[in-house]
Design a protein around this motif. Structure first.
Motif, PDB file in Angstrom:
ATOM      1  N   ILE A   1      -5.521  35.858 -24.486  1.00  0.00           N
ATOM      2  CA  ILE A   1      -5.770  36.965 -23.564  1.00  0.00           C
ATOM      3  C   ILE A   1      -4.410  37.572 -23.214  1.00  0.00           C
ATOM      4  CG2 ILE A   1      -6.770  37.690 -21.356  1.00  0.00           C
ATOM      5  CD1 ILE A   1      -8.861  36.557 -23.372  1.00  0.00           C
ATOM      6  N   ILE A   2      -4.166  38.746 -23.788  1.00  0.00           N
ATOM      7  CA  ILE A   2      -2.895  39.432 -23.589  1.00  0.00           C
ATOM      8  C   ILE A   2      -3.124  40.848 -23.069  1.00  0.00           C
ATOM      9  CG2 ILE A   2      -0.791  40.261 -24.740  1.00  0.00           C
ATOM     10  CD1 ILE A   2      -1.358  37.914 -26.803  1.00  0.00           C
ATOM     11  N   CYS A   3      -4.186  41.488 -23.582  1.00  0.00           N
ATOM     12  CA  CYS A   3      -4.496  42.851 -23.158  1.00  0.00           C
ATOM     13  C   CYS A   3      -5.980  42.937 -22.777  1.00  0.00           C
ATOM     14  CB  CYS A   3      -4.158  43.864 -24.249  1.00  0.00           C
ATOM     15  SG  CYS A   3      -5.227  43.755 -25.702  1.00  0.00           S
ATOM     16  N   GLU A   4      -6.371  44.058 -22.210  1.00  0.00           N
ATOM     17  CA  GLU A   4      -7.739  44.211 -21.714  1.00  0.00           C
ATOM     18  C   GLU A   4      -8.783  44.072 -22.825  1.00  0.00           C
ATOM     19  OE1 GLU A   4      -9.921  46.818 -18.254  1.00  0.00           O
ATOM     20  OE2 GLU A   4      -8.193  47.673 -19.291  1.00  0.00           O
ATOM     21  N   TRP A   5      -8.451  44.518 -24.033  1.00  0.00           N
ATOM     22  CA  TRP A   5      -9.396  44.411 -25.152  1.00  0.00           C
ATOM     23  C   TRP A   5      -9.709  42.960 -25.513  1.00  0.00           C
ATOM     24  CZ3 TRP A   5     -12.582  47.982 -26.498  1.00  0.00           C
ATOM     25  CH2 TRP A   5     -12.249  49.318 -26.268  1.00  0.00           C
TER      26      TRP A   5
ATOM     27  N   ILE B   1      -7.586  35.967 -16.024  1.00  0.00           N
ATOM     28  CA  ILE B   1      -6.319  35.762 -16.734  1.00  0.00           C
ATOM     29  C   ILE B   1      -5.603  37.104 -16.870  1.00  0.00           C
ATOM     30  CG2 ILE B   1      -5.256  35.199 -18.959  1.00  0.00           C
ATOM     31  CD1 ILE B   1      -7.490  33.041 -19.284  1.00  0.00           C
ATOM     32  N   TYR B   2      -6.334  38.132 -17.315  1.00  0.00           N
ATOM     33  CA  TYR B   2      -5.732  39.440 -17.537  1.00  0.00           C
ATOM     34  C   TYR B   2      -5.144  40.021 -16.247  1.00  0.00           C
ATOM     35  CZ  TYR B   2      -5.261  44.395 -18.470  1.00  0.00           C
ATOM     36  OH  TYR B   2      -4.770  45.665 -18.557  1.00  0.00           O
ATOM     37  N   LEU B   3      -5.878  39.898 -15.150  1.00  0.00           N
ATOM     38  CA  LEU B   3      -5.437  40.503 -13.889  1.00  0.00           C
ATOM     39  C   LEU B   3      -4.321  39.726 -13.193  1.00  0.00           C
ATOM     40  CD1 LEU B   3      -8.833  41.586 -12.299  1.00  0.00           C
ATOM     41  CD2 LEU B   3      -7.092  43.074 -13.324  1.00  0.00           C
ATOM     42  N   TYR B   4      -4.347  38.391 -13.309  1.00  0.00           N
ATOM     43  CA  TYR B   4      -3.470  37.584 -12.454  1.00  0.00           C
ATOM     44  C   TYR B   4      -2.504  36.654 -13.173  1.00  0.00           C
ATOM     45  CZ  TYR B   4      -7.289  38.818  -9.295  1.00  0.00           C
ATOM     46  OH  TYR B   4      -8.240  39.489  -8.599  1.00  0.00           O
ATOM     47  N   ALA B   5      -2.745  36.349 -14.453  1.00  0.00           N
ATOM     48  CA  ALA B   5      -2.036  35.194 -15.006  1.00  0.00           C
ATOM     49  C   ALA B   5      -1.693  35.329 -16.495  1.00  0.00           C
ATOM     50  CB  ALA B   5      -2.881  33.942 -14.786  1.00  0.00           C
ATOM     51  N   LEU B   6      -1.289  36.504 -16.912  1.00  0.00           N
ATOM     52  CA  LEU B   6      -0.933  36.677 -18.321  1.00  0.00           C
ATOM     53  C   LEU B   6       0.289  35.851 -18.682  1.00  0.00           C
ATOM     54  CD1 LEU B   6      -1.405  40.505 -18.862  1.00  0.00           C
ATOM     55  CD2 LEU B   6      -2.777  38.660 -19.828  1.00  0.00           C
ATOM     56  N   PRO B   7       0.380  35.340 -19.914  1.00  0.00           N
ATOM     57  CA  PRO B   7      -0.684  35.287 -20.909  1.00  0.00           C
ATOM     58  C   PRO B   7      -1.554  34.056 -20.698  1.00  0.00           C
ATOM     59  CG  PRO B   7       1.306  34.371 -21.862  1.00  0.00           C
ATOM     60  CD  PRO B   7       1.636  34.778 -20.430  1.00  0.00           C
ATOM     61  N   GLY B   8      -2.679  34.049 -21.373  1.00  0.00           N
ATOM     62  CA  GLY B   8      -3.571  32.899 -21.288  1.00  0.00           C
ATOM     63  C   GLY B   8      -4.467  32.842 -22.507  1.00  0.00           C
ATOM     64  N   ASN B   9      -5.372  31.886 -22.484  1.00  0.00           N
ATOM     65  CA  ASN B   9      -6.285  31.694 -23.606  1.00  0.00           C
ATOM     66  C   ASN B   9      -7.660  31.313 -23.101  1.00  0.00           C
ATOM     67  OD1 ASN B   9      -3.432  30.856 -24.527  1.00  0.00           O
ATOM     68  ND2 ASN B   9      -4.511  31.215 -26.433  1.00  0.00           N
ATOM     69  N   ILE B  10      -8.668  31.750 -23.835  1.00  0.00           N
ATOM     70  CA  ILE B  10     -10.030  31.259 -23.676  1.00  0.00           C
ATOM     71  C   ILE B  10     -10.304  30.413 -24.910  1.00  0.00           C
ATOM     72  CG2 ILE B  10     -12.481  31.871 -23.610  1.00  0.00           C
ATOM     73  CD1 ILE B  10     -11.120  32.668 -21.033  1.00  0.00           C
TER      74      ILE B  10
END
Length: 134
Positions: free
Chosen positions: A9-13, A50-59
């Protein structure tokens, strides 16, 4: 779904990609349409956080088996600021962004099993499981 699927999860897409991967995984495991929607909604909330508060992350999506049950395990991992007060974050209506505050408590309600681990300054790991009903 035979192995783990890791969606960065790096960008909104990436939220859309995670939702689609979750829906596909739930469909392949023969979850009901209603449970597919629950799973997809939970993934969307976790990825959006993740996108709003904690970039970067993963699902991370993973098929699991336990005591003759099959489930879909969703893990959201980030290296963000962490959650100072987990109990407060799990209360309905709590928000740090002015939103509805339904995200994390909503995920907990939508899924069968739920856990959250967070260290301030290091990140957060949320794990949620939906079990396939026989």
């Amino acid at each position: 779904m035979t192995s783990n699927m890791n969606i960065p999860i790096i960008c909104e897409w990436d939220i859309v990609a995670a939702r689609q991967a979750g829906r596909d995984a739930a469909r392949k495991l023969s979850f009901s349409i209603v449970d597919q929607a629950r799973i997809t909604t939970a993934i969307s909330e976790l990825a959006r956080n993740i996108y709003l508060y904690a970039l970067p992350g993963n699902i991370i999506l993973e098929q699991i088996e336990e005591q003759n049950k099959i489930g879909l395990k969703i893990t959201a991992v980030d290296k963000g600021p962490g959650i100072k007060d987990i109990k407060l974050a799990l209360e309905d209506g709590y928000t740090t962004s002015g939103g509805l505050g339904a995200g994390v408590p909503g995920v907990k309600r939508l899924m069968d099993d739920f856990s959250i681990d967070s260290v301030v300054g290091e990140g957060t790991k949320i794990t949620a499981v939906k079990w396939l009903k026989k």
